[in-house]
Design a protein around this motif. Structure first.
Motif, short mmCIF file in Angstrom:
data_model
loop_
_atom_site.label_atom_id
_atom_site.label_comp_id
_atom_site.label_asym_id
_atom_site.label_seq_id
_atom_site.Cartn_x
_atom_site.Cartn_y
_atom_site.Cartn_z
N GLU A 1 30.80 14.00 3.53
CA GLU A 1 32.24 13.89 3.72
C GLU A 1 32.93 15.24 3.54
N ALA A 2 32.48 15.98 2.53
CA ALA A 2 33.13 17.25 2.24
C ALA A 2 33.01 18.20 3.44
N ARG A 3 31.84 18.20 4.06
CA ARG A 3 31.65 19.10 5.18
C ARG A 3 32.52 18.68 6.37
N ALA A 4 32.59 17.37 6.59
CA ALA A 4 33.42 16.89 7.69
C ALA A 4 34.88 17.28 7.47
N THR A 5 35.32 17.19 6.22
CA THR A 5 36.69 17.59 5.90
C THR A 5 36.89 19.07 6.19
N GLY B 1 37.60 20.20 9.55
CA GLY B 1 38.92 19.89 10.08
C GLY B 1 39.09 18.48 10.60
N TYR B 2 38.09 17.62 10.35
CA TYR B 2 38.26 16.23 10.80
C TYR B 2 39.16 15.47 9.83
N ASN B 3 39.97 14.60 10.38
CA ASN B 3 40.81 13.75 9.55
C ASN B 3 39.96 12.60 9.02
N VAL C 1 31.10 11.47 14.73
CA VAL C 1 31.91 12.01 13.63
C VAL C 1 31.84 11.07 12.42
N VAL C 2 31.89 9.76 12.71
CA VAL C 2 31.80 8.78 11.62
C VAL C 2 30.49 8.95 10.86
#
Lengths: 337, 294
Positions: free
Chosen positions: A208-212, A215-217, A200-201
């Motif tokens: 970053e936008a996609r990870a957000t 739903g990842y914090n 995830v990191v």
């Protein structure tokens, strides 16, 4: 300023080397371990111990930058605070070296948390500038705080005995003590990067936008990585304080941060063994030029510039790319046959 | 009342002087960042080299302050242009982090060389004859030279801002910032524009160095701490706007010295604490939306 989502070039510059076949990994690490066990009989143990402390610090930087995409210019704050606290615990509080190291790491982690609080929302270059400014702030706090003894630093830090049996005053014992911590630290990073958490990191680093949006914090993950990296840098700093038996302001200046960055870059950003290779290269270089009158700072700077211009994959990155290339050729040839 | 004023006013003017130096440095940094997208870490070393050149011109060639003010920026600007052409220009198509790392390496080389040649000790630069003495401001006496520094800095900063906002060359700069490809299509030599911008920013740093030489000690590491402070100022002022940067420089210069009255030990930390507080309280930046730094 326009907001564009260019792909992060780091991902193409510093490819993860986990694509190399597993048996190569195992063989490489096993031979390294054997080398490390017998090295102090052939090389100057003190240099090797310094090398390992540097490798831990660079591995921490590498974790943050290579895998987390956060360029830290503030590593001196983690290293310095761990060195001071560990030194203080061992010298003034007469605690055992293990406890001193744990306290040093805790101090570094706390500083990492503070850094995260301030800097985590800014990306890229801003993050680097903010961490640099914060580490300068920490430096001034150490300069003023009474317990650090200002310009003199903490002198004559006792190495002590571990669990009442291992006398760290003996340099061979100290060597294996540091080796154990170094192996543990590097293995921990390796496991972490290859865990779901680590994946995830890396995803956050890449986009970053996609990870957000998935739903990842994102901030939580970043803060966690920053604190873990701070703890590992702190481990390096605490070990260094016990090894040299001093903790001074030198560990907290921006030059200390710089050295960590150089080591990581020379070794190869985003590679597992890069920090070790980089530390070996830089320690070897410093040792080689120790006799000459030419300033080490200039040599480090030149190496730095050359690396950024010509050698961005670093030692391990270049080797890994070469192996990868040969494998690709090999598979093509077997197809042709 | 008058007692507090007597305590605050000198510190306020001292802050203006520091702010002047910060402003010159941070404007150069912002202009370079705005176009080249590179955080020029070596800015502090360029400031140091400018100061050293002035010092050497005076000591070895007997060339005075006013000529130094012209020669030092020219030399630093030209050398920086050569470095940009030969090395930094190769880093534009890769991650911007590498520009920061490269200029950091350059900083180590410059600071290391100057320490090797001249030692770590600071050297004093005599205030030029024509600017010595004090000025009576009516409510306090103020060194003539320092007043000159403040005025020079304001003039240069405003000049830079006007150059960018009001001239044709400035419009090219802003266009290159928005869309370099399109500007190339119009037949503008963008890579030359980049070199010129870098040289200009470096020359501004050297001007700041020459101006600072009589106030601070001239030494190989004089640029280090000031550089970190300027970084913090640029973060506070917003990385994109020249106006915000100038305002932040003077305000923080003053905040720093006024802190000295209440907490003498904390003066050198004031800028960083303000930066940290701002980032925590207003993560999106002072002026609303957060800038992308990629």
């Amino acid at each position: 300023m326009s907001t564009t989502f260019e792909p992060n070039v780091l991902t193409t510059e510093a490819k993860r080397t986990t694509t190399t076949p597993r048996h190569l990994h195992v063989a490489g690490i096993a031979s390294l371990m054997i080398l490390a066990l017998f090295a102090p009989f052939y090389f100057y143990p003190f240099l090797l111990m310094k090398l390992m402390c540097m490798a831990l610090m660079a591995a921490s930087f590498n974790l943050l930058f290579g895998y987390g995409g956060m360029l830290s210019f503030g590593h001196a704050a983690f290293i310095g605070s761990a060195a001071y606290i560990a030194g203080y615990a061992a010298k003034e509080m007469h605690l055992s070296p293990l406890l001193a190291i744990i306290l040093g790491m805790a101090a570094a982690t706390a500083v990492g948390w503070l850094f995260g609080l301030v800097a985590i929302r800014r990306r890229g270059i801003q993050f680097a500038m903010i961490t640099l400014a914060l580490s300068q702030l920490i430096y001034f706090i150490f300069l003023q705080a009474p317990f650090t003894h200002g310009e003199d630093g903490l002198q004559d830090i006792p190495r002590g005995t571990v669990l009442g049996i291992l006398n760290l005053g003996n340099s061979l014992t100290m060597y294996y003590f540091i080796l154990a911590f170094t192996v543990a630290g590097l293995l921990f990073i390796y496991r972490m990067v290859n865990s779901p958490f680590g994946q995830v990191v890396i995803a956050i680093r890449d986009n970053e936008a996609r990870a957000t949006s998935l739903g990842y914090n994102v901030h939580g993950y970043k803060l966690a990585v920053l604190m873990i990296a701070a703890a590992i840098a702190g481990l390096g700093g605490a070990l260094k304080a016990l090894l040299f038996q001093i903790a001074t302001l030198n560990d907290a200046t921006y030059l200390a941060s710089t050295e960590v960055v150089i080591v990581a870059l020379v070794g190869g950003i985003g590679t597992m063994l890069g920090p070790l290779a980089g530390a070996a290269a830089i320690v070897g270089l410093d040792w080689f030029f120790a006799e000459s009158k030419f300033p080490v700072m200039v040599i480090n700077g030149l190496v730095f510039m050359a690396c950024v211009l010509l050698f961005r994959q670093g030692i391990v990155g270049t080797i890994a790319a070469a192996i990868e290339k040969r494998r690709m050729q090999g598979t093509e040839e077997s197809k042709d046959a | 009342m008058s007692d507090t004023l007597n305590a605050i006013l000198p510190q306020f003017f001292l802050g203006l002087v520091n702010g002047s130096i910060y402003a010159l440095l941070s404007v150069g940094l912002t202009v370079i960042f705005g176009l080249l997208r590179i955080v020029n870490f070596v800015h502090g070393a360029q400031f140091m080299v400018g100061a050293f050149l002035s010092y050497l011109l005076l000591v070895y060639f007997g060339i005075g302050f006013w000529w130094s003010l012209l020669i030092a920026p020219l030399v630093v600007g030209l050398v920086s242009a050569a470095i940009e052409r030969s090395m930094i220009s190769r880093l534009y198509n890769i991650d911007h982090m590498y520009g920061l790392l490269f200029t950091l390496g350059l900083t180590l080389v410059l600071e290391g060389l100057f320490r090797y040649w001249f030692g770590s000790a600071g050297r004093a630069y005599v205030v030029p004859e024509s600017l010595s003495g004090v000025v009576n401001l009516g409510f306090m006496y103020f060194p003539r030279y320092r007043l000159f520094v403040v005025i020079a800095s304001v003039v240069l900063c405003l000049g830079t801002w006007l150059l960018i906002e009001r001239t044709r060359a400035g419009s090219y700069l802003r266009a290159a910032h928005e869309n370099p490809q399109l500007l190339r299509t119009f037949g503008i030599n963008v890579s030359l524009l980049l070199t010129a911008t870098y040289a200009f920013g470096a020359a501004l740093a050297a001007v700041a160095g020459t101006l600072a030489a009589p106030i601070y000690q001239v030494g190989p590491f004089m640029g280090t701490h000031i550089m970190v402070v300027v970084f913090a100022i640029v973060v506070i002022g917003g990385m994109g706007s020249v106006k915000g940067t100038i305002a932040a420089s003077f305000l923080l210069g003053i905040a720093e010295t006024v802190t000295k009255i209440a907490f003498p030990q904390a003066a050198s930390m004031a800028v960083f604490v303000i930066m940290a507080a701002l980032l925590v309280l207003r993560p999106e930046g002072l002026f609303g939306r957060q800038e992308s730094t990629r």
